[in-house]
Scaffold this motif. Sequence first.
Motif, PDB file in Angstrom:
ATOM      1  N   LEU A 198       1.150  -1.518   0.103  1.00  5.62           N
ATOM      2  CA  LEU A 198      -0.150  -0.063   0.110  1.00  5.62           C
ATOM      3  C   LEU A 198       0.663   1.145   0.155  1.00  5.62           C
ATOM      4  N   SER A 199       1.971   1.035   1.327  1.00  2.52           N
ATOM      5  CA  SER A 199       3.122   2.234   0.952  1.00  2.52           C
ATOM      6  C   SER A 199       3.326   2.491  -0.600  1.00  2.52           C
ATOM      7  N   GLN A 200       3.617   1.442  -0.865  1.00  6.31           N
ATOM      8  CA  GLN A 200       4.450   1.859  -2.172  1.00  6.31           C
ATOM      9  C   GLN A 200       3.082   1.771  -3.247  1.00  6.31           C
ATOM     10  N   GLY A 201       1.776   2.235  -3.270  1.00  2.67           N
ATOM     11  CA  GLY A 201       1.277   3.087  -4.596  1.00  2.67           C
ATOM     12  C   GLY A 201       0.378   1.727  -4.365  1.00  2.67           C
ATOM     13  N   ALA A 202      -0.147   0.761  -4.215  1.00  3.46           N
ATOM     14  CA  ALA A 202      -1.057  -0.180  -4.819  1.00  3.46           C
ATOM     15  C   ALA A 202      -2.483   0.667  -3.998  1.00  3.46           C
ATOM     16  N   SER A 203      -3.720  -0.262  -4.702  1.00  2.00           N
ATOM     17  CA  SER A 203      -4.974   0.214  -3.938  1.00  2.00           C
ATOM     18  C   SER A 203      -5.804  -1.120  -3.740  1.00  2.00           C
ATOM     19  N   HIS A 204      -5.329  -1.929  -4.110  1.00  2.00           N
ATOM     20  CA  HIS A 204      -5.915  -3.095  -3.911  1.00  2.00           C
ATOM     21  C   HIS A 204      -4.805  -4.339  -3.997  1.00  2.00           C
ATOM     22  N   LEU A 205      -4.857  -5.426  -2.678  1.00  2.00           N
ATOM     23  CA  LEU A 205      -4.373  -6.544  -3.013  1.00  2.00           C
ATOM     24  C   LEU A 205      -4.939  -7.871  -2.950  1.00  2.00           C
ATOM     25  N   VAL A 206      -4.411  -8.441  -3.377  1.00  2.00           N
ATOM     26  CA  VAL A 206      -4.915  -9.760  -3.657  1.00  2.00           C
ATOM     27  C   VAL A 206      -4.073 -11.186  -3.322  1.00  2.00           C
ATOM     28  N   ILE A 207      -5.421 -11.628  -2.300  1.00  2.00           N
ATOM     29  CA  ILE A 207      -4.183 -12.428  -1.518  1.00  2.00           C
ATOM     30  C   ILE A 207      -5.117 -13.846  -2.171  1.00  2.00           C
ATOM     31  N   GLY A 208      -4.496 -14.878  -1.635  1.00  2.00           N
ATOM     32  CA  GLY A 208      -4.590 -16.141  -1.855  1.00  2.00           C
ATOM     33  C   GLY A 208      -4.753 -16.752  -0.874  1.00  2.00           C
ATOM     34  N   ARG A 209      -4.099 -18.055  -0.744  1.00  2.00           N
ATOM     35  CA  ARG A 209      -2.969 -19.082   0.063  1.00  2.00           C
ATOM     36  C   ARG A 209      -3.009 -18.622   1.983  1.00  2.00           C
ATOM     37  N   PRO A 210      -2.680 -16.891   1.639  1.00  2.00           N
ATOM     38  CA  PRO A 210      -2.040 -16.676   3.616  1.00  2.00           C
ATOM     39  C   PRO A 210      -3.803 -17.043   4.339  1.00  2.00           C
ATOM     40  N   ILE A 211      -5.186 -17.451   3.497  1.00  2.00           N
ATOM     41  CA  ILE A 211      -5.938 -16.676   3.623  1.00  2.00           C
ATOM     42  C   ILE A 211      -6.941 -18.108   3.605  1.00  2.00           C
ATOM     43  N   THR A 212      -6.869 -18.587   2.103  1.00  2.00           N
ATOM     44  CA  THR A 212      -7.488 -20.034   1.685  1.00  2.00           C
ATOM     45  C   THR A 212      -7.292 -21.082   2.780  1.00  2.00           C
ATOM     46  N   GLN A 213      -6.079 -20.791   3.016  1.00  2.00           N
ATOM     47  CA  GLN A 213      -4.983 -22.450   3.571  1.00  2.00           C
ATOM     48  C   GLN A 213      -5.400 -21.887   4.901  1.00  2.00           C
ATOM     49  N   ALA A 214      -5.422 -20.668   5.708  1.00  2.00           N
ATOM     50  CA  ALA A 214      -5.327 -20.456   7.049  1.00  2.00           C
ATOM     51  C   ALA A 214      -6.351 -21.419   8.137  1.00  2.00           C
ATOM     52  N   GLU A 215      -5.365 -21.811   9.081  1.00  4.30           N
ATOM     53  CA  GLU A 215      -6.787 -23.204  10.119  1.00  4.30           C
ATOM     54  C   GLU A 215      -7.885 -21.893  10.634  1.00  4.30           C
ATOM     55  N   SER A 216      -7.671 -21.147  10.900  1.00  2.00           N
ATOM     56  CA  SER A 216      -9.179 -19.329  10.531  1.00  2.00           C
ATOM     57  C   SER A 216      -8.484 -18.226   9.635  1.00  2.00           C
ATOM     58  N   PRO A 217      -9.560 -18.616   8.473  1.00  2.00           N
ATOM     59  CA  PRO A 217      -9.191 -17.651   7.333  1.00  2.00           C
ATOM     60  C   PRO A 217     -10.052 -16.027   7.966  1.00  2.00           C
ATOM     61  N   VAL A 218     -10.622 -16.132   9.102  1.00  2.00           N
ATOM     62  CA  VAL A 218     -11.282 -14.637   9.197  1.00  2.00           C
ATOM     63  C   VAL A 218     -10.412 -14.206   9.858  1.00  2.00           C
ATOM     64  N   GLN A 219      -9.316 -14.632  11.555  1.00  2.00           N
ATOM     65  CA  GLN A 219      -7.894 -14.366  11.425  1.00  2.00           C
ATOM     66  C   GLN A 219      -6.837 -14.178  10.514  1.00  2.00           C
ATOM     67  N   ALA A 220      -6.866 -14.600   9.865  1.00  2.00           N
ATOM     68  CA  ALA A 220      -5.650 -14.375   9.020  1.00  2.00           C
ATOM     69  C   ALA A 220      -6.552 -12.952   8.145  1.00  2.00           C
ATOM     70  N   ALA A 221      -7.291 -12.306   8.031  1.00  2.00           N
ATOM     71  CA  ALA A 221      -7.832 -11.315   6.938  1.00  2.00           C
ATOM     72  C   ALA A 221      -8.362 -10.264   8.242  1.00  2.00           C
ATOM     73  N   GLY A 222      -8.102 -10.779   8.908  1.00  2.00           N
ATOM     74  CA  GLY A 222      -8.356  -9.440  10.725  1.00  2.00           C
ATOM     75  C   GLY A 222      -6.753  -9.236  10.213  1.00  2.00           C
ATOM     76  N   ALA A 223      -5.656  -9.945  10.615  1.00  2.00           N
ATOM     77  CA  ALA A 223      -4.843  -9.589  11.137  1.00  2.00           C
ATOM     78  C   ALA A 223      -3.943  -8.873   9.555  1.00  2.00           C
ATOM     79  N   ILE A 224      -4.026  -9.547   8.355  1.00  2.00           N
ATOM     80  CA  ILE A 224      -4.365  -8.606   7.346  1.00  2.00           C
ATOM     81  C   ILE A 224      -4.822  -7.286   7.541  1.00  2.00           C
ATOM     82  N   PHE A 225      -5.660  -6.874   7.919  1.00  2.00           N
ATOM     83  CA  PHE A 225      -6.380  -5.426   8.294  1.00  2.00           C
ATOM     84  C   PHE A 225      -5.976  -4.421   8.296  1.00  2.00           C
ATOM     85  N   ALA A 226      -5.383  -5.600   9.521  1.00  2.00           N
ATOM     86  CA  ALA A 226      -4.226  -4.362  10.818  1.00  2.00           C
ATOM     87  C   ALA A 226      -3.473  -4.165   9.717  1.00  2.00           C
ATOM     88  N   GLU A 227      -2.951  -4.862   9.515  1.00  2.00           N
ATOM     89  CA  GLU A 227      -1.085  -4.598   8.610  1.00  2.00           C
ATOM     90  C   GLU A 227      -2.052  -3.647   7.951  1.00  2.00           C
TER      91      GLU A 227
END
Length: 233
Positions: A198-227
């Motif tokens: 985001l700081s490099q200028g991206a407006s949208h991030l495409v993320i697959g396996r860190p969420i889809t293969q997480a034990e808790s996709p909700v927690q993984a997404a939450g951590a990504i939102f925080a980042e």
Amino acid sequence: MHDPDSRLIVALDYSTRAEAEKLVERLGDSGTFYKIGYQLFYGGDGYALGKDLIAAGKKVFFDLKLLDIDNTVAKGVEAFAATGAAMLTIHAYPQAMKAAVAAAEGSDLCLLGVTVLTSMDDDDLEEAGYDRDVQSLVAYRAHQAKEAGMGGVVCSAHEAALARQFVGEKMAVVTPGIRPKGSASNDQKRIVTPADALSQGASHLVIGRPITQAESPVQAAGAIFAEMRMGAA
Ligand code: C5P
């Protein structure tokens, strides 16, 4: 940054509709924007699923990377525009992009030009017959995407700042190859964290396996939102 949710696009890289629906259900309100690529589109009834997700109020990015003669591109784009999809990829060739833009006119479809596939390096481009390196070709195609009236571009987060220079402030810059801090890199070679992208200028991030293969996709997404919030701070 006002809305990290709408900037995180979860890649539904599954072979069956059932698997994709399971993830969507598990994510619930944490998933608002989904990418459907070759695997699910061709192998798992992804077109129908995409239309159903749109009807359910989700945003859908069809990552079909269209390239063909102008008339064929235009007819394909018209079909996608009619679904109410949010995004669609076209390889960033000027003729294809111009045909796509004309076909999408009047719709809400954001057309994205694929600059250079993130799997390609300078040697791969040379082998494919190009006499530009990755950076130069990303810049060239980002410029051409803007000239054609596209809604945005797709590039590696490493080239997001460069692409942003050429597309200006308003166009979308969508970046895959993102890995949250401390996660497995999988087969992504040149990874970037959500905050850095985001700081490099991206407006949208495409993320697959860190969420889809997480034990808790909700927690993984939450951590990504925080980042993401950190990166945009
Ligand atoms: O690696 P990850 O599972 O996060 O990939 C998510 C999406 O990013 C995939 O759907 C793929 O289209 C894209 N990708 C990419 N370049 C790579 C690997 C994946 O653009 N090297």
